[in-house]
Scaffold this active site. Structure first.
Site, PDB file in Angstrom:
ATOM      1  N   CYS A  38     -10.863   3.534  -0.236  1.00 34.81           N
ATOM      2  CA  CYS A  38      -9.443   3.737   0.046  1.00 34.81           C
ATOM      3  C   CYS A  38      -9.176   2.954   1.320  1.00 34.81           C
ATOM      4  CB  CYS A  38      -9.126   5.217   0.236  1.00 34.81           C
ATOM      5  SG  CYS A  38      -7.440   5.541   0.838  1.00 34.81           S
ATOM      6  N   THR A  39      -8.088   2.217   1.365  1.00 37.11           N
ATOM      7  CA  THR A  39      -7.867   1.336   2.519  1.00 37.11           C
ATOM      8  C   THR A  39      -7.592   2.094   3.812  1.00 37.11           C
ATOM      9  OG1 THR A  39      -5.589   1.044   1.718  1.00 37.11           O
ATOM     10  CG2 THR A  39      -7.166  -0.711   1.239  1.00 37.11           C
ATOM     11  N   HIS A  40      -7.344   3.397   3.715  1.00 35.19           N
ATOM     12  CA  HIS A  40      -7.232   4.204   4.932  1.00 35.19           C
ATOM     13  C   HIS A  40      -8.606   4.428   5.577  1.00 35.19           C
ATOM     14  CE1 HIS A  40      -3.340   5.222   3.161  1.00 35.19           C
ATOM     15  NE2 HIS A  40      -2.979   5.824   4.276  1.00 35.19           N
ATOM     16  N   TYR A  68      -0.761   8.298  -2.812  1.00 31.12           N
ATOM     17  CA  TYR A  68      -0.759   7.912  -4.219  1.00 31.12           C
ATOM     18  C   TYR A  68      -1.887   8.597  -4.997  1.00 31.12           C
ATOM     19  CZ  TYR A  68       2.548   3.945  -3.890  1.00 31.12           C
ATOM     20  OH  TYR A  68       3.656   3.155  -3.748  1.00 31.12           O
ATOM     21  N   GLY A  69      -2.951   8.992  -4.306  1.00 30.68           N
ATOM     22  CA  GLY A  69      -4.176   9.406  -4.978  1.00 30.68           C
ATOM     23  C   GLY A  69      -4.068  10.616  -5.871  1.00 30.68           C
ATOM     24  N   GLU A 121      -2.979   9.083   8.341  1.00 27.23           N
ATOM     25  CA  GLU A 121      -1.536   8.877   8.499  1.00 27.23           C
ATOM     26  C   GLU A 121      -1.020   9.604   9.743  1.00 27.23           C
ATOM     27  OE1 GLU A 121       0.911   7.303   6.482  1.00 27.23           O
ATOM     28  OE2 GLU A 121      -0.575   6.384   5.164  1.00 27.23           O
ATOM     29  N   CYS A 160      -4.271  -1.172  -2.098  1.00 25.40           N
ATOM     30  CA  CYS A 160      -4.364   0.258  -2.354  1.00 25.40           C
ATOM     31  C   CYS A 160      -5.329   0.429  -3.513  1.00 25.40           C
ATOM     32  CB  CYS A 160      -2.985   0.816  -2.719  1.00 25.40           C
ATOM     33  SG  CYS A 160      -3.001   2.523  -3.326  1.00 25.40           S
ATOM     34  N   ASN A 161      -6.370   1.220  -3.322  1.00 21.39           N
ATOM     35  CA  ASN A 161      -7.365   1.395  -4.374  1.00 21.39           C
ATOM     36  C   ASN A 161      -6.792   2.104  -5.591  1.00 21.39           C
ATOM     37  OD1 ASN A 161     -10.471   0.816  -3.440  1.00 21.39           O
ATOM     38  ND2 ASN A 161      -9.130   1.190  -1.703  1.00 21.39           N
ATOM     39  N   THR A 162      -5.940   3.107  -5.376  1.00 25.75           N
ATOM     40  CA  THR A 162      -5.374   3.837  -6.501  1.00 25.75           C
ATOM     41  C   THR A 162      -4.488   2.927  -7.341  1.00 25.75           C
ATOM     42  OG1 THR A 162      -5.390   5.857  -5.156  1.00 25.75           O
ATOM     43  CG2 THR A 162      -4.085   5.898  -7.167  1.00 25.75           C
ATOM     44  N   ASP A 181       0.855  -1.183   0.000  1.00 27.65           N
ATOM     45  CA  ASP A 181       0.000   0.000   0.000  1.00 27.65           C
ATOM     46  C   ASP A 181       0.894   1.237   0.000  1.00 27.65           C
ATOM     47  OD1 ASP A 181      -2.532   1.511   0.372  1.00 27.65           O
ATOM     48  OD2 ASP A 181      -1.704   1.986   2.323  1.00 27.65           O
ATOM     49  N   SER A 182       0.278   2.392  -0.197  1.00 26.23           N
ATOM     50  CA  SER A 182       1.027   3.646  -0.183  1.00 26.23           C
ATOM     51  C   SER A 182       1.497   4.031   1.217  1.00 26.23           C
ATOM     52  CB  SER A 182       0.157   4.776  -0.743  1.00 26.23           C
ATOM     53  OG  SER A 182      -0.993   4.954   0.065  1.00 26.23           O
TER      54      SER A 182
END
Length: 276
Positions: free
Chosen positions: A191-193, A49-50, A159, A80-82, A17-18
């Site tokens: 988004c995984t966040h 990344y988005g 983050e 990561c979705n992006t 992931d980012s």
């Protein structure tokens, strides 16, 4: 592949992931596939990344996948979705191991569970702009009305660890205002966040909106994928290290965050200069 079929099932799964968002996927894999080993890479030096271009995301993803292959992984989860939107299908032909992203599992569940056909998607600018959720949802439900909203501030807030900070709540209220009048009955946390903000989202949207967590569905998808390729770990070779974590920056901060959300304590996150 040099490993024997028997050895391959004891190899780890690679997850990337980012940054820390993919830990929501790692957490579900730990819970749902407790026998599996894992190598996780968080690209904390280059998050988010988005807002980056498709070409840049493909380059980053290729570097990380190469690193994970060097760790002998048997399958890769793009947590990561992006990266799932921009890089997954581009890089799939380059791999001799199975790979899964987070978009298709979440989109499928949303399409199957919506009652009124109105589905909201929140994600990064890259994910929402790619329209990948709309395309994938309509593969399962052609008449679905999909409403996307980019929420770029959510990633840095997560983050930073500001999961329930008043500022985060205020930002969420502004982002979600358009959904409250749209009549959606399902919202994909694209988004995984974002699952780390679930209680905040729930408080704003209410109990009538089903929140789809692609992290949970991705772990289910990984389970099916490993079964399809006869790669499930049966619990043998328990002397091997089960979980390894690598990052491109801020290892101590990452470790502390990981230990606040994962079901087990990690002792260290190793720093890797991924571009070298």
């Amino acid at each position: 592949m040099s490993q024997s079929c028997e050895d391959r099932k004891y190899a780890p799964v690679g997850v990337f992931d980012s940054g820390v968002g993919g830990l929501t996927v790692a957490r579900e894999i730990m819970r749902q596939l407790p026998m599996e080993r894992m190598v996780y890479f968080g690209d904390t030096a280059r998050v988010p990344y988005g807002s980056k271009s498709r070409e840049t995301i493909i380059r980053y993803s290729r570097q990380i996948i190469h690193f994970l292959q060097g760790k002998g992984v048997k399958a890769i989860v793009v947590a990561c979705n992006t990266a799932s939107a921009f890089a997954l299908e581009e890089l799939r032909p380059e791999l001799d191991i199975p790979i899964i992203g987070v978009v298709k599992p979440g989109a499928k569940v949303a399409a199957e569970t919506t009652k009124n056909g109105r589905i909201g998607v929140i994600g990064t600018e890259g994910t929402v702009g790619s329209q990948i959720y709309t395309k994938t949802i309509r593969e399962h439900k052609p008449d679905a009305e999909v409403i996307g909203k980019a929420c770029p501030l959510f990633v840095p807030l997560v983050e930073e660890g500001w999961l329930k900070d008043p500022i985060t709540v205020e930002v969420a209220q502004r982002y979600l205002a358009s959904f409250q009048a749209s009549g959606i009955d399902t919202l994909i946390m694209g988004c995984t966040h974002y699952p780390l903000l679930r209680s905040t989202l729930r408080g704003i949207l209410g109990e009538d909106v089903n929140l789809v967590n692609p992290a949970y569905e991705t772990a289910q998808g990984l389970k099916a994928l490993l079964s399809e390729y006869c790669l499930e770990n049966d619990g043998g070779k328990r002397e091997l290290s089960q979980y390894q974590f690598y990052v491109s920056d801020a290892a101590e901060k990452f470790k502390n965050f990981a230990n606040s959300i994962l079901p087990c304590e990690i002792e260290e996150a190793q720093l890797i200069h991924i571009e070298e």
